[in-house]
Motif scaffolding. Structure first.
Motif, short mmCIF file in Angstrom:
data_model
loop_
_atom_site.label_atom_id
_atom_site.label_comp_id
_atom_site.label_asym_id
_atom_site.label_seq_id
_atom_site.Cartn_x
_atom_site.Cartn_y
_atom_site.Cartn_z
N THR A 30 0.82 -1.20 0.00
CA THR A 30 0.00 0.00 0.00
C THR A 30 0.86 1.25 0.00
O THR A 30 0.62 2.18 -0.76
CB THR A 30 -0.92 0.01 1.24
N MET A 31 1.87 1.27 0.87
CA MET A 31 2.61 2.50 1.08
C MET A 31 4.05 2.38 0.57
O MET A 31 4.77 1.46 0.94
CB MET A 31 2.64 2.86 2.57
N PHE A 33 7.54 4.96 -0.10
CA PHE A 33 8.11 6.25 0.25
C PHE A 33 9.47 6.43 -0.43
O PHE A 33 10.16 5.45 -0.73
CB PHE A 33 8.34 6.35 1.77
N TYR A 35 13.13 8.50 0.23
CA TYR A 35 13.94 9.22 1.20
C TYR A 35 15.23 9.69 0.54
O TYR A 35 15.70 9.12 -0.45
CB TYR A 35 14.34 8.31 2.37
N LEU A 43 17.88 9.84 7.55
CA LEU A 43 17.01 9.85 6.38
C LEU A 43 16.04 11.02 6.43
O LEU A 43 15.48 11.32 7.48
CB LEU A 43 16.19 8.56 6.32
N LEU A 45 12.56 12.31 4.60
CA LEU A 45 11.47 11.87 3.74
C LEU A 45 11.22 12.91 2.65
O LEU A 45 11.02 14.09 2.95
CB LEU A 45 10.21 11.66 4.56
N LEU A 92 16.66 6.58 -1.37
CA LEU A 92 16.18 5.27 -0.93
C LEU A 92 14.68 5.13 -1.13
O LEU A 92 13.91 6.03 -0.80
CB LEU A 92 16.48 5.09 0.57
N VAL A 99 0.49 -1.87 9.08
CA VAL A 99 0.12 -0.60 9.69
C VAL A 99 0.32 -0.63 11.19
O VAL A 99 0.64 0.36 11.81
CB VAL A 99 -1.34 -0.25 9.35
N VAL A 100 0.14 -1.80 11.81
CA VAL A 100 0.16 -1.89 13.27
C VAL A 100 1.45 -1.32 13.85
O VAL A 100 1.44 -0.51 14.76
CB VAL A 100 -0.03 -3.34 13.72
N ASN A 101 2.59 -1.74 13.32
CA ASN A 101 3.87 -1.27 13.84
C ASN A 101 4.68 -0.48 12.82
O ASN A 101 5.81 -0.10 13.11
CB ASN A 101 4.70 -2.45 14.34
N THR A 102 4.12 -0.26 11.65
CA THR A 102 4.76 0.56 10.62
C THR A 102 6.21 0.14 10.37
O THR A 102 7.12 0.96 10.35
CB THR A 102 4.71 2.05 11.01
N GLU A 103 6.44 -1.14 10.18
CA GLU A 103 7.80 -1.62 9.95
C GLU A 103 8.16 -1.41 8.49
O GLU A 103 7.42 -1.82 7.59
CB GLU A 103 7.90 -3.09 10.35
N ALA A 104 9.29 -0.78 8.27
CA ALA A 104 9.69 -0.37 6.93
C ALA A 104 10.78 -1.27 6.38
O ALA A 104 11.63 -1.77 7.10
CB ALA A 104 10.16 1.08 6.95
N PHE A 106 13.61 -1.34 3.04
CA PHE A 106 14.27 -0.40 2.16
C PHE A 106 14.97 -1.09 0.99
O PHE A 106 15.45 -2.22 1.13
CB PHE A 106 15.34 0.39 2.94
N GLY A 107 15.02 -0.39 -0.13
CA GLY A 107 15.90 -0.80 -1.20
C GLY A 107 17.34 -0.50 -0.81
O GLY A 107 17.61 0.10 0.24
N SER B 31 5.13 3.61 18.85
CA SER B 31 6.12 2.54 18.84
C SER B 31 7.45 3.14 18.36
O SER B 31 7.48 4.24 17.81
CB SER B 31 5.70 1.39 17.92
N GLN B 33 11.36 1.96 16.57
CA GLN B 33 12.11 0.92 15.90
C GLN B 33 13.59 1.27 15.85
O GLN B 33 13.96 2.45 15.89
CB GLN B 33 11.58 0.76 14.47
N TYR B 35 17.01 0.41 13.45
CA TYR B 35 17.51 -0.12 12.18
C TYR B 35 19.04 -0.08 12.20
O TYR B 35 19.65 0.78 12.84
CB TYR B 35 17.02 0.73 11.00
N LEU B 45 15.60 -3.43 9.46
CA LEU B 45 14.92 -3.39 10.76
C LEU B 45 15.50 -4.43 11.71
O LEU B 45 15.64 -5.60 11.36
CB LEU B 45 13.43 -3.66 10.56
N TYR B 98 1.51 5.57 8.88
CA TYR B 98 2.51 4.91 8.06
C TYR B 98 3.86 5.62 8.12
O TYR B 98 4.84 5.10 7.60
CB TYR B 98 2.05 4.91 6.59
#
Lengths: 115, 112
Positions: A30-31, A33, A35, A43, A45, A92, A99-104, A106-107, B31, B33, B35, B45, B98
């Motif tokens: 869905t999302m 981004f 950077y 980073l 955005l 990047l 969505v719960v923890n927004t874990e990203a 990356f390329g 929360s 995180q 990295y 991560l 997000y």
């Protein structure tokens, strides 16, 4: 997790030209981004790439300079237009699945040098 | 705008030493995180902490989220050269968002 392919991995460009960076994800997300990162630093955005609509840009970044496309849920491009040496940086692509923890994820980044 | 202050900015230690990296804010995060990024690669991560006071361990790495959810720390025990890299903390302002707010990063060098 996600497999994100970003290309080119690096490029050296002449000032005044434009470079398009591609980001391909191995599954629908869905999302997405974009950077910017100075080597060894944090980073910043640039924008959120929205599928089927115009990207949402952060303060200090404009569409004319950094046009973004998002034709589908697995692919996006970022163009750095009319480049100057100040645009030299690492760019990047990032995706967020959960969505719960927004874990990203990356390329590997595109290291751009403008001469 | 929520800001994350990360310290120290640079850290060079001998193999086998312990170290702690701090991530602080005046704002509450849903929360947080951590990295790690190696040269020529994107950030990867390591862990997400969600609950105030939470402690998570990943082998020799211990992560803690402050009771008030405004700060976090990363402790590495017996550092190894393979731990070398840029460590970034990132916060999520509210559940369901997000967007991440990144700290400025800590560049760690572990000397053999």
């Amino acid at each position: 997790s996600a497999v994100i392919s970003q290309k080119p991995s690096r490029d050296i460009c002449q000032r005044g030209t434009s470079l398009t960076i591609q980001c391909q994800v191995d599954s629908q997300v869905t999302m997405m981004f974009w950077y910017r990162q100075q080597p060894g630093q944090s980073l910043t955005l640039i924008a959120t790439a929205n599928q089927g609509s115009e990207a949402t840009y952060e303060s200090g970044f404009v569409i004319d300079k950094f046009p973004i496309s998002r034709p589908n849920l697995t692919f996006s491009t970022l163009t750095v237009s009319n480049m100057s040496p100040e645009d030299s940086s690492i760019y990047l692509c990032s995706v967020v699945y959960r969505v719960v923890n927004t874990e990203a994820f990356f390329g590997q980044g595109t290291r751009l040098t403008v001469v | 705008t929520q800001l994350l202050e990360q310290s120290p900015q640079f850290l060079s230690i001998q193999e086998g030493e312990n170290l702690t990296v701090y991530c602080n804010s005046s704002s509450v995060f849903s929360s947080l995180q951590w990295y790690r990024q190696e040269p020529g690669e994107g950030p990867v991560l390591l862990v997400t902490v969600v609950t105030g006071g939470e402690v998570k361990k990943l082998k020799r790495l211990t992560f803690q989220f402050g009771d008030a959810r405004k700060d976090s720390s990363l402790h590495i025990t017996a550092a190894q050269p393979g731990d070398t890299g840029l460590y970034l903390c990132a916060g999520v302002a509210r559940a369901g968002s997000y967007q991440l707010t990144f700290g400025k990063g800590t560049k760690l060098s572990v000397i053999p």
